[in-house]
Scaffold this motif. Structure first.
Motif, PDB file in Angstrom:
ATOM      1  N   GLU A   1     -38.589  34.211 -31.399  1.00 53.26           N
ATOM      2  CA  GLU A   1     -38.909  35.635 -31.479  1.00 53.26           C
ATOM      3  C   GLU A   1     -40.357  35.897 -31.075  1.00 53.26           C
ATOM      4  OE1 GLU A   1     -38.624  39.349 -34.682  1.00 53.26           O
ATOM      5  OE2 GLU A   1     -38.439  37.271 -35.371  1.00 53.26           O
ATOM      6  N   GLU A   2     -41.286  35.065 -31.573  1.00 56.52           N
ATOM      7  CA  GLU A   2     -42.695  35.250 -31.219  1.00 56.52           C
ATOM      8  C   GLU A   2     -42.922  35.038 -29.734  1.00 56.52           C
ATOM      9  OE1 GLU A   2     -47.094  33.190 -31.956  1.00 56.52           O
ATOM     10  OE2 GLU A   2     -45.402  32.656 -33.274  1.00 56.52           O
ATOM     11  N   ILE A   3     -42.300  33.996 -29.174  1.00 58.03           N
ATOM     12  CA  ILE A   3     -42.481  33.692 -27.757  1.00 58.03           C
ATOM     13  C   ILE A   3     -41.922  34.821 -26.895  1.00 58.03           C
ATOM     14  CG2 ILE A   3     -41.797  32.118 -25.912  1.00 58.03           C
ATOM     15  CD1 ILE A   3     -41.884  29.884 -28.077  1.00 58.03           C
ATOM     16  N   VAL A   4     -40.741  35.300 -27.219  1.00 58.34           N
ATOM     17  CA  VAL A   4     -40.145  36.390 -26.447  1.00 58.34           C
ATOM     18  C   VAL A   4     -41.026  37.630 -26.515  1.00 58.34           C
ATOM     19  CG1 VAL A   4     -38.196  37.996 -26.313  1.00 58.34           C
ATOM     20  CG2 VAL A   4     -37.777  35.551 -26.610  1.00 58.34           C
ATOM     21  N   ASP A   5     -41.557  37.938 -27.677  1.00 57.80           N
ATOM     22  CA  ASP A   5     -42.420  39.117 -27.827  1.00 57.80           C
ATOM     23  C   ASP A   5     -43.677  38.987 -26.965  1.00 57.80           C
ATOM     24  OD1 ASP A   5     -40.719  40.383 -29.560  1.00 57.80           O
ATOM     25  OD2 ASP A   5     -41.790  39.786 -31.394  1.00 57.80           O
ATOM     26  N   ARG A   6     -44.330  37.834 -27.030  1.00 57.49           N
ATOM     27  CA  ARG A   6     -45.582  37.654 -26.284  1.00 57.49           C
ATOM     28  C   ARG A   6     -45.348  37.624 -24.784  1.00 57.49           C
ATOM     29  NH1 ARG A   6     -49.114  32.900 -28.864  1.00 57.49           N
ATOM     30  NH2 ARG A   6     -50.537  33.684 -27.244  1.00 57.49           N
ATOM     31  N   PHE A   7     -44.297  36.956 -24.363  1.00 54.01           N
ATOM     32  CA  PHE A   7     -44.029  36.865 -22.932  1.00 54.01           C
ATOM     33  C   PHE A   7     -43.559  38.214 -22.383  1.00 54.01           C
ATOM     34  CE2 PHE A   7     -43.433  32.054 -22.052  1.00 54.01           C
ATOM     35  CZ  PHE A   7     -44.479  31.745 -22.918  1.00 54.01           C
TER      36      PHE A   7
ATOM     37  N   ASP B   1     -49.395  21.495 -26.823  1.00 49.31           N
ATOM     38  CA  ASP B   1     -49.763  22.893 -27.035  1.00 49.31           C
ATOM     39  C   ASP B   1     -49.014  23.439 -28.247  1.00 49.31           C
ATOM     40  OD1 ASP B   1     -49.769  25.860 -26.776  1.00 49.31           O
ATOM     41  OD2 ASP B   1     -50.797  25.439 -24.891  1.00 49.31           O
ATOM     42  N   PRO B   2     -49.702  24.049 -29.218  1.00 50.30           N
ATOM     43  CA  PRO B   2     -49.030  24.540 -30.431  1.00 50.30           C
ATOM     44  C   PRO B   2     -47.994  25.616 -30.165  1.00 50.30           C
ATOM     45  CG  PRO B   2     -51.428  24.926 -30.525  1.00 50.30           C
ATOM     46  CD  PRO B   2     -51.159  24.198 -29.269  1.00 50.30           C
ATOM     47  N   LEU B   3     -48.048  26.260 -28.998  1.00 50.51           N
ATOM     48  CA  LEU B   3     -47.075  27.313 -28.708  1.00 50.51           C
ATOM     49  C   LEU B   3     -45.651  26.765 -28.648  1.00 50.51           C
ATOM     50  CD1 LEU B   3     -46.920  30.348 -28.233  1.00 50.51           C
ATOM     51  CD2 LEU B   3     -47.143  29.915 -25.777  1.00 50.51           C
ATOM     52  N   PHE B   4     -45.513  25.463 -28.376  1.00 48.99           N
ATOM     53  CA  PHE B   4     -44.175  24.866 -28.380  1.00 48.99           C
ATOM     54  C   PHE B   4     -43.502  25.017 -29.746  1.00 48.99           C
ATOM     55  CE2 PHE B   4     -45.139  22.180 -24.539  1.00 48.99           C
ATOM     56  CZ  PHE B   4     -44.011  22.557 -23.811  1.00 48.99           C
TER      57      PHE B   4
ATOM     58  N   TYR C   1     -48.820  14.681 -18.428  1.00 45.81           N
ATOM     59  CA  TYR C   1     -47.691  15.562 -18.145  1.00 45.81           C
ATOM     60  C   TYR C   1     -48.026  17.010 -18.494  1.00 45.81           C
ATOM     61  CZ  TYR C   1     -44.289  11.843 -17.279  1.00 45.81           C
ATOM     62  OH  TYR C   1     -43.596  10.795 -16.740  1.00 45.81           O
ATOM     63  N   GLN C   2     -47.372  17.918 -17.774  1.00 45.56           N
ATOM     64  CA  GLN C   2     -47.321  19.316 -18.163  1.00 45.56           C
ATOM     65  C   GLN C   2     -45.894  19.625 -18.617  1.00 45.56           C
ATOM     66  OE1 GLN C   2     -50.302  20.614 -18.789  1.00 45.56           O
ATOM     67  NE2 GLN C   2     -50.187  22.388 -17.442  1.00 45.56           N
ATOM     68  N   GLY C   3     -45.803  20.385 -19.696  1.00 46.10           N
ATOM     69  CA  GLY C   3     -44.507  20.863 -20.154  1.00 46.10           C
ATOM     70  C   GLY C   3     -44.343  22.323 -19.786  1.00 46.10           C
ATOM     71  N   VAL C   4     -43.200  22.896 -20.142  1.00 46.25           N
ATOM     72  CA  VAL C   4     -42.969  24.301 -19.826  1.00 46.25           C
ATOM     73  C   VAL C   4     -42.215  24.983 -20.964  1.00 46.25           C
ATOM     74  CG1 VAL C   4     -40.778  23.903 -18.598  1.00 46.25           C
ATOM     75  CG2 VAL C   4     -42.149  25.912 -18.050  1.00 46.25           C
ATOM     76  N   LEU C   5     -42.643  26.191 -21.268  1.00 50.61           N
ATOM     77  CA  LEU C   5     -41.889  27.140 -22.068  1.00 50.61           C
ATOM     78  C   LEU C   5     -41.370  28.190 -21.097  1.00 50.61           C
ATOM     79  CD1 LEU C   5     -43.984  27.956 -25.264  1.00 50.61           C
ATOM     80  CD2 LEU C   5     -41.614  27.217 -25.219  1.00 50.61           C
ATOM     81  N   CYS C   6     -40.098  28.483 -21.160  1.00 50.18           N
ATOM     82  CA  CYS C   6     -39.545  29.441 -20.205  1.00 50.18           C
ATOM     83  C   CYS C   6     -38.636  30.421 -20.929  1.00 50.18           C
ATOM     84  CB  CYS C   6     -38.779  28.724 -19.100  1.00 50.18           C
ATOM     85  SG  CYS C   6     -38.298  29.797 -17.730  1.00 50.18           S
TER      86      CYS C   6
END
Length: 448
Positions: free
Chosen positions: A361-367, A353-356, A294-299
């Motif tokens: 806050e970190e995800i919003v900043d990087r994206f 994936d560790p990004l999950f 499977y692939q997951g998604v961060l959005c």
């Protein structure tokens, strides 16, 4: 006797399954861990100070409807919503080096300067060839990357195709078959009608918030019992499908401490989740379910003061954390978003994936930083509200020979059935295909 059936999972697939079973005369209970139905098709509300209502509600993940989505549109018609759908032509862009250019038509592609003229022509021919192929199953034994290199050439593969494959499939791209690009091209062709016109996408006013409210009401009218905010702990089986009247063969134990007795249980969870939850599966079946990747998604969803671009979808050709940029405000009427822009920034990645586990806050900043590199005019000061959606198992990767891995609806546990997105063959994951899988699964369940 009326069959007692428990459906696990409240996404569109689970809701369709529950509705069709209830319409067939079964007594149905639908269980979902969330407080509301929808799953990947759920919605949420952004705080929007200064707007007329002070908030904006739209979909948690990005969705569109095609005119050819006949199964889903039939459901929408039952819900009284198909006639209200709004249809619009959209444009597509591609970003490289901080410049976004249109790739909305074959002419645009021929003018796409980041590729040499020969590469532009060969990419166009590749898409045309993929859209004209007829037998997706026959393509499952052919690796995708060598096929793309053959038709597009090495330069176009490295500059154009590789970034798209890496963004969508990650490390699994080397194991994916040509059927993946074929299915993608087929859906693009359907979006364009004749294949040469502009893309036509649709939406229901109010988005999936409107749809799922109607769907919930339809389920309740059909007599479906909704058990929300609770999950399934285990499913116990007596193994006796011929038990006397009143003695169900299955017991579904829930996280709130209660239990449901059932003649049948239909799981609409992922294949890997089913392999973990169903203790009584045969070992060969459990291993087969776990082989599905499977692939997951961060959005990240950004509500902006104003729309960002004229492109509904922007491909990203540079090295980036993002899969692409989806600007919903390029599709829906401004009134739907109170004049704001709504941008989705997805990243497809493996479930481990560790990004999950990173903070919102970190995800919003990087994206957001990645969005700024693709669209230099983007200003973080224009962000009104930001939200992060996570889903670890979104779609089954169409690996080589995938049809041989597709799980059966009937499991090795009597009365336990599997209806999920891993059973989508020769197509991309979308709501229309989810409805089709659900309705095929219901037919098999009713046959017993």
């Amino acid at each position: 006797m009326t069959r007692e059936i428990v459906v696990v999972g409240g996404g569109v697939m689970g809701c369709t399954t529950a509705l069709r079973l209830a319409q067939a005369g079964c007594r149905v209970t639908l269980v979902d861990a969330s407080p509301e139905l929808g799953g990947l098709a759920s919605s949420w509300t952004f705080s929007a100070p200064g707007s007329p209502t002070g908030s904006v509600t739209w979909d948690r993940f990005y969705h569109v409807i095609l005119r050819t989505d006949s199964a889903w549109r039939h459901v929408l018609a039952e819900l009284g919503l198909d006639d209200s759908a709004v249809w619009s032509g959209t444009r597509t862009g591609a970003s490289t080096g901080g410049t976004v250019r249109s790739v909305s038509s074959p002419i645009d592609l021929l003018r796409f300067r980041p590729l040499s003229f020969i590469s532009r022509v060969r990419v166009g021919v590749t898409v045309l060839v993929a859209s004209r192929l007829r037998d997706g199953r026959a393509l499952e034994t052919r690796p995708l990357e060598p096929w793309l290199r053959k038709w597009s050439g090495r330069a176009a593969f490295e500059r154009f195709w590789r970034p798209q494959l890496r963004a969508k499939l990650g490390a699994t791209s080397a194991d994916v078959s040509v059927a993946f690009i074929w299915a993608t091209a087929q859906r693009l062709l359907r979006a364009r009608g004749s294949g040469v016109g502009p893309e036509q996408f649709g939406y229901v006013p109010g988005g999936y918030s409107t749809i799922m409210k109607r769907f919930t009401a339809a389920l309740e009218r059909a007599g479906v019992c909704l058990r929300l905010s609770t999950s399934v702990v285990r499913i116990e089986s007596s193994g006796d499908r011929g038990a006397p009247s009143g003695e169900a063969a299955l017991r579904v134990v829930l996280s709130d401490g209660s239990a449901l007795d059932a003649d049948d249980v239909v799981l609409t969870v992922s294949a890997r989740a089913a392999a973990t939850a169903l203790i009584g599966l045969s070992e060969s079946e459990r291993a087969a379910l776990r082989r599905i990747r499977y692939q997951g998604v961060l959005c990240v969803s950004l509500l902006l003061r104003a729309p960002l671009s004229p492109y509904y979808l922007t491909y990203l050709m540079d090295d980036t954390i993002l899969t692409g940029v989806v600007d919903m405000s390029a599709l829906v009427e401004p009134s739907e978003l109170d004049g704001h822009g709504l941008v989705y920034l997805p990243r497809y990645q493996a479930p481990d994936d560790p990004l999950f586990e990173a903070s919102d806050e970190e995800i919003v900043d990087r994206f957001s930083a990645a969005l700024g590199r693709a669209y230099p005019q983007f200003d973080r000061g224009d962000v009104v509200s930001a939200k992060v959606a996570r889903a670890k198992e979104v779609f089954a990767v169409p690996t080589l020979g995938y049809s041989a891995l597709v799980p059966s609806t009937r499991t090795s546990i009597p009365g336990v059935w599997l209806v999920n997105s891993a059973q989508i063959e020769q197509s991309t994951l979308n709501v229309d295909e989810s409805v089709r899988v659900a309705e095929r699964g219901v037919e098999e369940v009713l046959r017993g």
